[in-house]
Write a protein that holds these residues in place. Structure first.
Motif, PDB file in Angstrom:
ATOM      1  N   ILE A  34      35.363  60.048  38.316  1.00 17.67           N
ATOM      2  CA  ILE A  34      34.429  59.764  37.222  1.00 17.67           C
ATOM      3  C   ILE A  34      35.194  59.574  35.909  1.00 17.67           C
ATOM      4  N   LEU A  35      36.163  60.440  35.648  1.00 24.81           N
ATOM      5  CA  LEU A  35      36.959  60.319  34.431  1.00 24.81           C
ATOM      6  C   LEU A  35      37.761  59.021  34.415  1.00 24.81           C
ATOM      7  N   GLU A  36      38.292  58.636  35.560  1.00 26.90           N
ATOM      8  CA  GLU A  36      39.049  57.377  35.636  1.00 26.90           C
ATOM      9  C   GLU A  36      38.132  56.191  35.355  1.00 26.90           C
ATOM     10  N   GLU A  37      36.908  56.221  35.897  1.00 27.65           N
ATOM     11  CA  GLU A  37      35.956  55.149  35.616  1.00 27.65           C
ATOM     12  C   GLU A  37      35.612  55.103  34.133  1.00 27.65           C
ATOM     13  N   HIS A  38      35.412  56.271  33.525  1.00 23.63           N
ATOM     14  CA  HIS A  38      35.127  56.322  32.093  1.00 23.63           C
ATOM     15  C   HIS A  38      36.322  55.838  31.276  1.00 23.63           C
ATOM     16  N   LYS A  39      37.522  56.201  31.725  1.00 23.99           N
ATOM     17  CA  LYS A  39      38.732  55.765  31.028  1.00 23.99           C
ATOM     18  C   LYS A  39      38.819  54.242  31.037  1.00 23.99           C
ATOM     19  N   VAL A  40      38.566  53.627  32.185  1.00 25.17           N
ATOM     20  CA  VAL A  40      38.605  52.169  32.288  1.00 25.17           C
ATOM     21  C   VAL A  40      37.526  51.548  31.403  1.00 25.17           C
ATOM     22  N   ALA A  41      36.328  52.143  31.415  1.00 21.44           N
ATOM     23  CA  ALA A  41      35.237  51.618  30.588  1.00 21.44           C
ATOM     24  C   ALA A  41      35.577  51.713  29.096  1.00 21.44           C
ATOM     25  N   VAL A  42      36.167  52.836  28.700  1.00 18.74           N
ATOM     26  CA  VAL A  42      36.550  53.013  27.298  1.00 18.74           C
ATOM     27  C   VAL A  42      37.643  52.018  26.923  1.00 18.74           C
ATOM     28  N   GLU A  43      38.630  51.811  27.792  1.00 22.46           N
ATOM     29  CA  GLU A  43      39.694  50.838  27.507  1.00 22.46           C
ATOM     30  C   GLU A  43      39.113  49.436  27.354  1.00 22.46           C
ATOM     31  N   GLN A  44      38.163  49.085  28.204  1.00 25.84           N
ATOM     32  CA  GLN A  44      37.523  47.773  28.090  1.00 25.84           C
ATOM     33  C   GLN A  44      36.756  47.660  26.779  1.00 25.84           C
ATOM     34  N   LEU A  45      36.042  48.711  26.433  1.00 27.42           N
ATOM     35  CA  LEU A  45      35.288  48.710  25.187  1.00 27.42           C
ATOM     36  C   LEU A  45      36.217  48.605  23.981  1.00 27.42           C
ATOM     37  N   LEU A  46      37.310  49.359  23.996  1.00 25.62           N
ATOM     38  CA  LEU A  46      38.270  49.281  22.894  1.00 25.62           C
ATOM     39  C   LEU A  46      38.904  47.903  22.815  1.00 25.62           C
ATOM     40  N   GLY A  47      39.159  47.285  23.969  1.00 25.31           N
ATOM     41  CA  GLY A  47      39.701  45.928  23.976  1.00 25.31           C
ATOM     42  C   GLY A  47      38.731  44.949  23.347  1.00 25.31           C
ATOM     43  N   LYS A  48      37.452  45.101  23.661  1.00 28.52           N
ATOM     44  CA  LYS A  48      36.439  44.221  23.068  1.00 28.52           C
ATOM     45  C   LYS A  48      36.309  44.472  21.572  1.00 28.52           C
ATOM     46  N   ILE A  49      36.376  45.743  21.184  1.00 27.75           N
ATOM     47  CA  ILE A  49      36.286  46.065  19.766  1.00 27.75           C
ATOM     48  C   ILE A  49      37.479  45.485  19.017  1.00 27.75           C
ATOM     49  N   SER A  50      38.685  45.617  19.582  1.00 26.36           N
ATOM     50  CA  SER A  50      39.860  45.090  18.886  1.00 26.36           C
ATOM     51  C   SER A  50      39.810  43.568  18.828  1.00 26.36           C
ATOM     52  N   THR A  51      39.333  42.914  19.876  1.00 29.01           N
ATOM     53  CA  THR A  51      39.199  41.461  19.863  1.00 29.01           C
ATOM     54  C   THR A  51      38.198  41.052  18.789  1.00 29.01           C
ATOM     55  N   THR A  52      37.104  41.783  18.689  1.00 31.91           N
ATOM     56  CA  THR A  52      36.094  41.489  17.684  1.00 31.91           C
ATOM     57  C   THR A  52      36.637  41.725  16.277  1.00 31.91           C
ATOM     58  N   SER A  53      37.426  42.790  16.099  1.00 33.13           N
ATOM     59  CA  SER A  53      37.969  43.054  14.765  1.00 33.13           C
ATOM     60  C   SER A  53      38.999  41.997  14.375  1.00 33.13           C
ATOM     61  N   ILE A  54      39.786  41.518  15.321  1.00 36.64           N
ATOM     62  CA  ILE A  54      40.738  40.446  15.031  1.00 36.64           C
ATOM     63  C   ILE A  54      39.976  39.170  14.674  1.00 36.64           C
ATOM     64  N   ALA A  55      38.910  38.897  15.420  1.00 38.74           N
ATOM     65  CA  ALA A  55      38.078  37.726  15.106  1.00 38.74           C
ATOM     66  C   ALA A  55      37.455  37.876  13.720  1.00 38.74           C
ATOM     67  N   GLY A  56      37.079  39.091  13.360  1.00 40.93           N
ATOM     68  CA  GLY A  56      36.524  39.348  12.030  1.00 40.93           C
ATOM     69  C   GLY A  56      37.539  39.070  10.934  1.00 40.93           C
ATOM     70  N   HIS A  57      38.793  39.413  11.196  1.00 39.66           N
ATOM     71  CA  HIS A  57      39.855  39.111  10.222  1.00 39.66           C
ATOM     72  C   HIS A  57      39.978  37.597  10.031  1.00 39.66           C
ATOM     73  N   HIS A  58      39.969  36.855  11.136  1.00 36.75           N
ATOM     74  CA  HIS A  58      40.070  35.395  11.036  1.00 36.75           C
ATOM     75  C   HIS A  58      38.859  34.811  10.305  1.00 36.75           C
ATOM     76  N   LYS A  59      37.698  35.439  10.471  1.00 42.15           N
ATOM     77  CA  LYS A  59      36.509  34.984   9.750  1.00 42.15           C
ATOM     78  C   LYS A  59      36.684  35.187   8.248  1.00 42.15           C
ATOM     79  N   LYS A  60      37.221  36.340   7.842  1.00 40.48           N
ATOM     80  CA  LYS A  60      37.444  36.598   6.419  1.00 40.48           C
ATOM     81  C   LYS A  60      38.428  35.598   5.826  1.00 40.48           C
ATOM     82  N   VAL A  61      39.508  35.328   6.564  1.00 39.64           N
ATOM     83  CA  VAL A  61      40.500  34.367   6.081  1.00 39.64           C
ATOM     84  C   VAL A  61      39.870  32.982   5.962  1.00 39.64           C
ATOM     85  N   ALA A  62      39.077  32.590   6.973  1.00 35.74           N
ATOM     86  CA  ALA A  62      38.426  31.275   6.955  1.00 35.74           C
ATOM     87  C   ALA A  62      37.439  31.176   5.786  1.00 35.74           C
ATOM     88  N   ASP A  63      36.667  32.239   5.546  1.00 32.49           N
ATOM     89  CA  ASP A  63      35.720  32.230   4.423  1.00 32.49           C
ATOM     90  C   ASP A  63      36.450  32.095   3.088  1.00 32.49           C
TER      91      ASP A  63
END
Length: 188
Positions: A19-48
Motif C-alpha cells: 500500500i505504501l509503495e502504491e501511495h509512493k508511486v501515486a505521490v511521485e506521479q502527482l509531484l511530477g504533474k505539479i512540477s510540469t504544471t509549475s514549469i508551464a506556469g513559468h513559461h506562461k509568465k515569460v510569454a505574458d
C-alpha cells in the motif's frame, strides 16, 4: 499464539508495504504533474511579459514611424526652395535617417519580443499537455517517453536577440549625439 501473531504481523507488514509503495508511486506521479504544471506556469509568465513588451515596442514603433514620416514631409516638402542649401539638405536627410533607424530598432525589438512570447506559449502548451497525452501508456513507457522528450523540450536553443541594458544605453547615447549633431549643423 506468539508465532501466529508474528506471522500475522509479517503478513500485515507486507500488505502495508504494498500500500505504501502504491501511495509512493501515486505521490511521485502527482509531484511530477505539479512540477510540469509549475514549469508551464513559468513559461506562461515569460510569454505574458514578452507580449506586453512587444505591445509597448509596437506602440513606440508606430510613434517613431509617425514622427519620421511627419518630419520627412515637413522638412522636405514644406520648406521654401529658395532657402534650401546642400548642408541643410544633408542635415535633414541625416535626421530622417536617424529617425528611420529608431523606427527600425523599435520594430525589431517588437518582433524579438513577439517571438519570445510565441516560443514560451508553445512550451507552456507542450508541458501542460504532456501528462494527459502520455496517461494512456503504462508507467514504464511514460518514464521512457519523458526521458526521450526531455532533451527536445529542455534542450532548445531560444536565442534572445534583444539588447542588454548596457547595449541599449550605448545605443540611446549614440542616437542622441547624432540627433544633436544634426540639429547643430542645421542651426549653422
Amino acid at each position: 499464539e506468539q508465532e501466529n501473531f508474528i506471522s500475522d504481523t509479517k503478513t500485515k507488514q507486507i500488505e502495508y508495504d504494498k500500500i505504501l509503495e502504491e501511495h509512493k508511486v501515486a505521490v511521485e506521479q502527482l509531484l511530477g504533474k505539479i512540477s510540469t504544471t509549475s514549469i508551464a506556469g513559468h513559461h506562461k509568465k515569460v510569454a505574458d511579459s514578452a507580449m506586453k513588451s512587444a505591445r509597448t515596442w509596437q506602440i513606440f514603433t508606430m510613434i517613431s514611424f509617425a514622427i519620421t514620416a511627419g518630419f520627412s514631409v515637413y522638412s522636405l516638402l514644406f520648406q521654401e526652395i529658395t532657402t534650401l542649401s546642400w548642408p541643410d539638405l544633408v542635415a535633414k536627410f541625416f535626421a530622417i535617417a536617424s529617425l528611420g533607424s529608431l523606427t527600425a530598432y523599435t520594430a525589431r525589438q517588437a518582433k524579438i519580443n513577439q517571438e519570445l512570447a510565441y516560443n514560451n506559449r508553445n512550451l507552456e502548451v507542450e508541458l501542460k499537455t504532456l501528462d494527459p497525452y502520455i496517461a494512456i501508456f503504462n508507467s514504464h513507457d511514460q518514464e521512457l517517453f519523458k526521458k526521450e522528450l526531455f532533451p527536445k523540450i529542455f534542450g532548445r536553443n531560444n536565442e534572445n536577440k534583444a539588447l542588454s541594458g548596457e547595449e541599449y544605453d550605448n545605443f540611446a547615447v549614440q542616437f542622441i549625439e547624432k540627433l544633436m549633431n544634426a540639429i547643430e549643423k542645421r542651426e549653422k
